[in-house]
Motif scaffolding. Structure first.
Motif, mmCIF file in Angstrom:
data_model
loop_
_atom_site.group_PDB
_atom_site.id
_atom_site.type_symbol
_atom_site.label_atom_id
_atom_site.label_comp_id
_atom_site.label_asym_id
_atom_site.label_seq_id
_atom_site.Cartn_x
_atom_site.Cartn_y
_atom_site.Cartn_z
ATOM 1 N N ALA A 494 -17.202 10.281 0.893
ATOM 2 C CA ALA A 494 -15.838 10.427 0.402
ATOM 3 C C ALA A 494 -15.606 11.898 0.134
ATOM 4 N N ALA A 495 -14.331 12.302 0.200
ATOM 5 C CA ALA A 495 -13.966 13.703 -0.010
ATOM 6 C C ALA A 495 -12.672 13.763 -0.806
ATOM 7 N N VAL A 496 -12.559 14.810 -1.628
ATOM 8 C CA VAL A 496 -11.306 15.093 -2.317
ATOM 9 C C VAL A 496 -10.917 16.533 -1.995
ATOM 10 N N VAL A 497 -9.793 16.673 -1.313
ATOM 11 C CA VAL A 497 -9.280 17.968 -0.862
ATOM 12 C C VAL A 497 -8.203 18.410 -1.843
ATOM 13 N N GLN A 498 -8.494 19.435 -2.641
ATOM 14 C CA GLN A 498 -7.575 19.883 -3.680
ATOM 15 C C GLN A 498 -6.797 21.120 -3.239
ATOM 16 N N LYS A 499 -5.484 21.060 -3.415
ATOM 17 C CA LYS A 499 -4.543 22.187 -3.178
ATOM 18 C C LYS A 499 -4.958 23.035 -1.973
ATOM 19 N N PRO A 500 -5.007 22.425 -0.783
ATOM 20 C CA PRO A 500 -5.578 23.109 0.384
ATOM 21 C C PRO A 500 -4.547 23.871 1.205
ATOM 22 N N VAL A 501 -5.043 24.641 2.154
ATOM 23 C CA VAL A 501 -4.287 25.046 3.337
ATOM 24 C C VAL A 501 -4.760 24.163 4.474
ATOM 25 N N ILE A 502 -3.847 23.509 5.131
ATOM 26 C CA ILE A 502 -4.160 22.600 6.237
ATOM 27 C C ILE A 502 -3.707 23.177 7.567
ATOM 28 N N ASN A 503 -2.621 23.920 7.536
ATOM 29 C CA ASN A 503 -2.027 24.496 8.745
ATOM 30 C C ASN A 503 -1.712 25.959 8.431
ATOM 31 N N TRP A 504 -2.485 26.880 8.979
ATOM 32 C CA TRP A 504 -2.300 28.290 8.634
ATOM 33 C C TRP A 504 -0.932 28.811 9.056
ATOM 34 N N TYR A 505 -0.384 28.277 10.104
ATOM 35 C CA TYR A 505 0.945 28.704 10.572
ATOM 36 C C TYR A 505 1.984 28.434 9.494
ATOM 37 N N SER A 506 2.043 27.201 9.014
ATOM 38 C CA SER A 506 3.036 26.861 7.988
ATOM 39 C C SER A 506 2.717 27.541 6.662
ATOM 40 N N PHE A 507 1.421 27.693 6.352
ATOM 41 C CA PHE A 507 1.049 28.321 5.088
ATOM 42 C C PHE A 507 1.539 29.759 5.014
ATOM 43 N N VAL A 508 1.282 30.531 6.064
ATOM 44 C CA VAL A 508 1.655 31.946 6.044
ATOM 45 C C VAL A 508 3.156 32.114 5.830
ATOM 46 N N LEU A 509 3.942 31.186 6.312
ATOM 47 C CA LEU A 509 5.395 31.316 6.224
ATOM 48 C C LEU A 509 5.989 30.679 4.976
ATOM 49 N N THR A 510 5.187 29.984 4.174
ATOM 50 C CA THR A 510 5.732 29.333 2.971
ATOM 51 C C THR A 510 5.016 29.719 1.691
ATOM 52 N N SER A 511 3.883 30.418 1.784
ATOM 53 C CA SER A 511 3.168 30.828 0.587
ATOM 54 C C SER A 511 3.950 31.905 -0.168
ATOM 55 N N ASP A 512 3.530 32.165 -1.408
ATOM 56 C CA ASP A 512 4.201 33.187 -2.209
ATOM 57 C C ASP A 512 3.692 34.592 -1.904
ATOM 58 N N ALA A 513 2.837 34.754 -0.908
ATOM 59 C CA ALA A 513 2.358 36.081 -0.516
ATOM 60 C C ALA A 513 2.379 36.201 1.001
ATOM 61 N N THR A 514 3.476 35.806 1.583
ATOM 62 C CA THR A 514 3.562 35.740 3.047
ATOM 63 C C THR A 514 3.366 37.103 3.696
ATOM 64 N N ALA A 515 3.797 38.185 3.048
ATOM 65 C CA ALA A 515 3.647 39.514 3.634
ATOM 66 C C ALA A 515 2.206 39.987 3.605
ATOM 67 N N PHE A 516 1.377 39.331 2.820
ATOM 68 C CA PHE A 516 -0.026 39.716 2.713
ATOM 69 C C PHE A 516 -0.906 38.948 3.693
ATOM 70 N N PHE A 517 -0.817 37.635 3.700
ATOM 71 C CA PHE A 517 -1.808 36.818 4.396
ATOM 72 C C PHE A 517 -1.824 37.045 5.908
ATOM 73 N N TYR A 518 -0.661 37.158 6.535
ATOM 74 C CA TYR A 518 -0.661 37.298 7.995
ATOM 75 C C TYR A 518 -1.305 38.615 8.425
ATOM 76 N N LYS A 519 -1.273 39.611 7.543
ATOM 77 C CA LYS A 519 -1.733 40.950 7.887
ATOM 78 C C LYS A 519 -3.218 41.151 7.597
ATOM 79 N N TYR A 520 -3.713 40.477 6.556
ATOM 80 C CA TYR A 520 -5.091 40.684 6.124
ATOM 81 C C TYR A 520 -6.033 39.567 6.560
ATOM 82 N N TRP A 521 -5.515 38.370 6.789
ATOM 83 C CA TRP A 521 -6.377 37.242 7.138
ATOM 84 C C TRP A 521 -6.270 36.841 8.605
ATOM 85 N N PHE A 522 -5.313 37.432 9.313
ATOM 86 C CA PHE A 522 -5.103 37.082 10.720
ATOM 87 C C PHE A 522 -4.814 38.339 11.526
ATOM 88 N N PRO A 523 -4.932 38.265 12.843
ATOM 89 C CA PRO A 523 -4.682 39.465 13.656
ATOM 90 C C PRO A 523 -3.215 39.834 13.775
#
Length: 618
Positions: A494-523
């Motif tokens: 069994a697994a419990v997934v807490q407050k995850p990122v499941i889809n990096w595409y949607s996360f980068v565009l909806t997180s509260d630090a969108t200007a940061f994540f796409y630049k530092y965590w992705f190309p």
């Protein structure tokens, strides 16, 4: 059902521990006056926070401010005559929309929210109001605060220069600050005129500016930004006018933070993580580092994260929040060449009659590349190595963070329920140097999975694990890895997934630090690098999942918005995998901020594991 804080005082030898204020004030941020005769602090007054001063000889108090916004980062001037602090200044942009007048008695509901900023909401803050944080000064006897800084920038905590004529602070005052969020400079503001001058100019964060006791040098921390996921923060020293900057801690492969000049101006005290231990050190101006003590931290009651605070007296003695696996933070004192002495035992009434799970450090090698990994195994109370126990793998968030041998209510509760608990610092964790932390740059999640599975295997090899009952959980970055794990193996029951990122595409565009994540965590931007985003997204592998999986998310989480958990839940249901979702009302990313939420969170996790435990009654 909330955190409350008050101020206490204790002699440096541990005697005469007593509260200074009542519990209802929510007092914080105490600051001694330069002569030690007065104490500044921030406390709640009716519905607002204000600055108060207390005279230590008489116990008399006075409220110094009457402001509409909460003041913070308060600092005494060197002569004790002035205060500086930071406060939010509301700023409403004029609207281009002209509404007709409402008819008498009409209720048109709340107004629309017009948004035109890159970051328009913040986790724990909600949708952001228009305005910025600026620096104010105030006479020490109270009066009307005078605003020193202005503009469309958030200004950081002020620090007085020894002559009291200027304040230093860090801020990102560049025109493209919204799009380049990690580019703070050190600034000087003249107290008399408000004139601001930048003292640094390199690309990257320059923070924690501290003027030497003789006023000749400024120390600060930061790095030359290379757009990596993890970059070690180093100590720099420059001349008082900003010239002659040089790195001091260049050969020290750990993050330098919370810097304090020694009284003689020959070095600086600092706090750093070394593996899973937070330490206080002293670094000379030539870069020589002297470790002074470890065991700093204990401020996160839920999970064993790093952190902690310390302060230094003029004679070089220091006091700090002391961490240990068997108690939350207490206060301790020490000094160079002196033994550390624990001054308080604030929770002995709670822990004195309870048996906690024993915590032992383990070391093993990753199956991927034999990289050494540090972890901790918690055994349940009454542990018998001849028996077999269920094993819970608990994964930290971040991912650029670390766990250590620190008190953790959640993991102790898992152990008290009869489980072994393994928590580790896989690659990407901080405290092991830049190469280890940056080993997941543009490659997360991936081989950190191998580090975690190798840890599980190392514990199983000890012979007391019930391999028919393996469970996994983690939050935030640990939620990402938990979702990744169930998409890559069915070994967990069994697994419990807490407050995850499941889809990096949607996360980068909806997180509260969108200007940061796409630049530092992705190309780059997601639509320009779709394959990279999706190859690293747990949603891509949801078709492989057979493990019963529960999702847990805060309903006002703006760091990993609840839509992430909802995507995985819907996909699991469509795939006919046993799945459930727990939504925590009014909770931000810190879903266990309320004490009752922490209790409920653990209860749901343990309940889910029990529901799918091998041999459990349906």
């Amino acid at each position: 059902d909330r955190d409350r804080s008050t101020l206490w005082i204790v002699n440096a030898d541990g005697t005469d521990l007593r509260p200074l204020l009542g519990e209802s004030r929510d007092a914080a941020s105490p600051r001694w006056s330069p002569d030690g005769a007065r104490l500044l602090y921030v406390a709640r007054d009716e519905d607002a926070s204000e600055i108060f001063v207390r005279w230590m000889d008489t116990g008399q108090e006075a409220k110094l401010t009457h402001v509409s916004e909460s003041p913070g980062a308060i600092a005494w001037s060197p002569d004790g005559r002035w205060l500086a602090f930071v406060m939010f200044v509301p700023e409403e942009a004029p609207s281009f929309v002209k509404m007709p007048p409402k008819p008498d008695g009409a209720d048109w509901g709340p107004p629309f929210k017009f948004i035109d900023r890159v970051q328009y909401r913040g986790d724990g803050s909600g949708y952001l109001r228009g305005g910025y944080r600026h620096i104010f000064v105030l006479p020490a006897e109270g009066g009307t605060p005078r605003q020193l800084t202005a503009g469309s920038f958030d200004d950081g905590a002020p620090r007085w220069t020894p002559d009291g004529k200027a304040l230093l602070f860090s801020a990102n005052r560049h025109d493209d600050a919204e799009y380049d969020p990690a580019n703070d400079e050190v600034y000087e503001v003249d107290v008399a005129t408000g004139a601001i001058k930048a003292l640094t100019s390199r690309h990257g964060p320059d923070e924690e500016a501290r003027v030497s006791p003789d006023g000749r040098l400024i120390a600060y921390t930061g790095y030359d930004d290379r757009y990596q996921g993890y970059q070690v923060s180093r100590l720099y020293v420059m001349n008082r006018d900003g010239s002659g900057s040089r790195v001091v801690s260049g050969s020290f492969d750990r993050d330098v933070g919370d810097i304090v000049w020694s009284a003689d101006g020959k070095g600086l005290f600092f706090q750093y993580d070394d593996g899973g231990d937070t330490k206080i050190g002293l670094v000379s101006l030539t870069g020589s580092v002297q470790p002074l003590t470890g065991g700093v931290g204990g401020l996160d009651v839920g999970r064993p994260y790093s952190g902690g605070q310390y302060s230094v007296a003029s004679n070089g003695r220091f006091t700090f929040t002391q961490a240990a696996s068997d108690h939350p933070a207490d206060v301790a004192v020490g000094g160079a060449g002196q033994p550390v002495r624990r001054l308080t035992r604030l929770n002995d009434d709670l822990f004195g009659h309870k048996q906690l799970g024993a915590v032992q450090t383990i070391h093993y090698r990753s199956s991927f590349d034999q990289k050494p990994i540090e972890g901790w195994l918690v055994t349940p109370p009454g542990f018998d190595s001849t028996k077999h126990y269920p094993l819970v793998l608990e994964i930290h968030g971040g991912p650029y963070a670390n766990y250590g041998e620190r008190f953790t209510a959640e993991i102790q509760l898992y152990a008290a329920a009869g489980n072994l608990v393994l928590y580790t610092n896989p690659r990407g964790s901080t405290g092991y140097g830049e190469a280890f932390g940056n080993a997941i740059h543009l490659d997360y999640p991936d081989h950190d999975y191998d580090d975690l599975m190798s840890g599980v295997n190392a514990v199983i090899a000890r012979g007391f694990v019930d391999t028919t009952n393996l469970f996994v959980t983690g939050g935030s970055g640990g939620g990402v890895l938990t979702a990744w794990i169930v998409g890559h193996t069915n070994r967990f029951h069994a697994a419990v997934v807490q407050k995850p990122v499941i889809n990096w595409y949607s996360f980068v565009l909806t997180s509260d630090a969108t200007a940061f994540f796409y630049k530092y965590w992705f190309p780059g931007l997601p639509w320009e690098h779709l394959n990279d985003y999706m190859e690293r997204s747990p949603i891509t592998y949801v078709g492989n999942v057979t493990t019963p999986t529960m999702l847990m998310t805060g309903e006002v989480d703006y760091r990993t918005p609840s839509g992430e958990a909802e995507q995985f839940y819907a996909a699991l249901k469509l795939h006919h995998v046993p799945a459930a979702m727990v939504r925590v009302p009014d909770a931000s990313h810190d879903i266990s901020a309320k004490p009752s939420n922490l209790i409920a969170k653990v209860a749901y996790i343990l309940g889910w594991f029990e529901k799918y435990r091998s041999g459990a009654t349906p």
